[in-house]
Scaffold this active site. Structure first.
Site, mmCIF file in Angstrom:
data_model
loop_
_atom_site.group_PDB
_atom_site.id
_atom_site.type_symbol
_atom_site.label_atom_id
_atom_site.label_comp_id
_atom_site.label_asym_id
_atom_site.label_seq_id
_atom_site.Cartn_x
_atom_site.Cartn_y
_atom_site.Cartn_z
ATOM 1 N N HIS A 83 5.740 -6.456 7.672
ATOM 2 C CA HIS A 83 5.506 -7.869 7.986
ATOM 3 C C HIS A 83 5.918 -8.734 6.809
ATOM 4 C CE1 HIS A 83 3.549 -7.114 11.735
ATOM 5 N NE2 HIS A 83 2.671 -6.302 11.181
ATOM 6 N N CYS B 120 0.870 -1.182 0.000
ATOM 7 C CA CYS B 120 0.000 0.000 0.000
ATOM 8 C C CYS B 120 0.908 1.235 0.000
ATOM 9 C CB CYS B 120 -0.870 -0.002 1.250
ATOM 10 S SG CYS B 120 0.125 0.046 2.731
ATOM 11 N N CYS C 6 2.699 5.901 8.939
ATOM 12 C CA CYS C 6 1.780 6.187 7.829
ATOM 13 C C CYS C 6 0.912 7.402 8.193
ATOM 14 C CB CYS C 6 0.903 4.971 7.573
ATOM 15 S SG CYS C 6 -0.286 5.318 6.270
ATOM 16 N N GLU D 195 0.180 -1.073 16.248
ATOM 17 C CA GLU D 195 -0.522 0.166 15.860
ATOM 18 C C GLU D 195 -1.469 0.608 16.983
ATOM 19 O OE1 GLU D 195 -2.696 0.327 12.049
ATOM 20 O OE2 GLU D 195 -4.096 1.652 13.057
ATOM 21 N N HIS E 203 3.351 1.592 11.501
ATOM 22 C CA HIS E 203 2.410 1.407 12.613
ATOM 23 C C HIS E 203 2.394 2.555 13.607
ATOM 24 C CE1 HIS E 203 3.263 -3.114 12.032
ATOM 25 N NE2 HIS E 203 2.113 -2.813 11.488
ATOM 26 N N HIS F 156 -1.697 -5.424 18.993
ATOM 27 C CA HIS F 156 -1.060 -4.957 17.756
ATOM 28 C C HIS F 156 -0.295 -3.651 18.002
ATOM 29 C CE1 HIS F 156 -0.576 -3.514 13.651
ATOM 30 N NE2 HIS F 156 -0.773 -4.762 13.270
ATOM 31 N N ASN G 219 -3.557 -7.024 8.553
ATOM 32 C CA ASN G 219 -4.415 -6.816 7.383
ATOM 33 C C ASN G 219 -4.515 -8.100 6.549
ATOM 34 O OD1 ASN G 219 -2.876 -6.291 4.617
ATOM 35 N ND2 ASN G 219 -1.566 -5.537 6.245
ATOM 36 N N SER H 287 1.976 -5.744 3.007
ATOM 37 C CA SER H 287 3.438 -5.857 3.128
ATOM 38 C C SER H 287 4.019 -6.904 2.187
ATOM 39 C CB SER H 287 3.816 -6.244 4.562
ATOM 40 O OG SER H 287 3.395 -5.271 5.450
HETATM 41 S S1 SF4 Z 1 -2.767 2.780 7.128
HETATM 42 FE FE1 SF4 Z 1 -1.610 0.912 6.902
HETATM 43 S S2 SF4 Z 1 -2.626 -0.159 5.227
HETATM 44 FE FE2 SF4 Z 1 -3.275 1.979 5.113
HETATM 45 S S3 SF4 Z 1 -1.841 2.988 3.694
HETATM 46 FE FE3 SF4 Z 1 -1.067 3.238 5.778
HETATM 47 S S4 SF4 Z 1 0.343 1.552 6.078
HETATM 48 FE FE4 SF4 Z 1 -0.953 1.037 4.355
#
Ligand code: SF4
Length: 283
Positions: free
Chosen positions: A41, A12, A98, A128, A76, A126, A225, A267
């Site tokens: 991951h 992503c 992110c 995150e 994360h 997790h 995910n 990932s």
């Molecule tokens: S939140 Fe997670 S799945 Fe969505 S773009 Fe960011 S890294 Fe990728």
């Protein structure tokens, strides 16, 4: 056999960005260079980075033991105390959190400062979710995963609750949780923070799995995910396989399969997806 490869399979935006940052820093020779936790991951990417001298700090204790170098924060995100430790030590910090995760940090920080409690739909173990919890300050935090987690929920008199979700949470489950929490007026502010990349990937996987006789989900065993994708596909197609790479793939009863779908977690490098696609086509 018809092979349907999901357009959304693989890295992503957030993962691609973090991977690019890590390789760029390694190329610059900005050593010692660390990632706080495995960058993504995917074992092959983490191993390749290690070969390029990008080392993994597994936890806070490992971070406390070093004093020099630069630390990359992965997609994360982390709680504020990790930024504080790196800054206190005068080390370099590259933030590859992110932006979708960062947005959740800002939301929970804002509402906790306004006196709200925070409810998070996600997996409490997790990284995150643990990072998000760190940004809730002194607010009361509830982490829920299933509707049954709300069955005996008791809201304190006058308590206000802001409800967010882990970016990779199952969209259908989140809707169910929101419906229950709104019905019983548990939550006052609901912000759907499932990231659009996750949402699109899940929708596409569901559509393909519905049409396919067998479905292959490629991704790391620790990837949240990927596990969600597997659950979604399994609901639609009983013959769903969860594999990390081509080596784990044994297709049962290929003679009964006319259509096979392939998707992959955020990932999963393109190379692995192509290998599986080629194998299915050729073999
Ligand atoms: S939140 Fe997670 S799945 Fe969505 S773009 Fe960011 S890294 Fe990728």
């Amino acid at each position: 056999m018809e092979v349907i490869l999901a357009k959304t399979a693989g890295f992503c935006f957030g993962v691609q960005r973090a991977v690019d940052i890590a390789y760029k820093e390694a190329e610059k020779g900005n050593f010692p260079l660390y990632t706080y936790g495995p960058l993504i991951h995917n074992e092959s990417v983490v191993k390749d980075l290690e070969e390029k001298n990008v080392q993994v700090l597994q936890d806070k204790e490992a971070l406390e033991k070093i004093d020099k170098g630069t630390v990359i924060i992965r997609t994360h995100g982390v709680p504020p105390e990790i930024y504080e430790i790196i800054q206190r030590k005068g080390m370099g910090l590259i933030d590859a959190t992110c932006p979708f995760v960062k947005k959740i940090h800002h939301i929970v920080q804002e509402y906790s400062e306004k006196g709200y409690s925070i409810m998070i739909a996600g997996d409490v173990t997790h990284p995150e979710v643990q990072g998000i919890m760190g940004w809730c300050g002194s607010a009361k935090v509830y982490v829920v995963q299933e509707v049954s987690d709300l069955e005996h929920f008791q809201k304190a008199p006058g308590e206000k609750i802001c409800f967010v979700s882990q970016t990779t949470f199952n969209a259908k489950k989140y809707k169910e949780l929101v419906a229950v929490s709104e019905k019983y007026r548990y939550t006052d502010i609901v912000v759907n923070t499932i990231c659009s990349a996750t949402d699109e990937r899940q929708k596409e996987a569901k559509e393909i799995a519905r049409k396919a006789d067998a479905m292959v989900v490629i991704g790391g065993k620790h990837s949240s995910n990927t596990r969600k994708l597997y659950e979604i596909c399994k609901d639609e197609c009983n013959d769903t396989y969860l594999i990390q790479s081509l080596e784990d793939f044994v297709l049962q009863h290929p003679e009964k399969i006319h259509t096979i779908g392939i998707t992959a977690g955020a990932s999963t490098p393109k190379k692995i997806i192509k290998e599986v696609q080629k194998f299915v086509r050729d073999e």
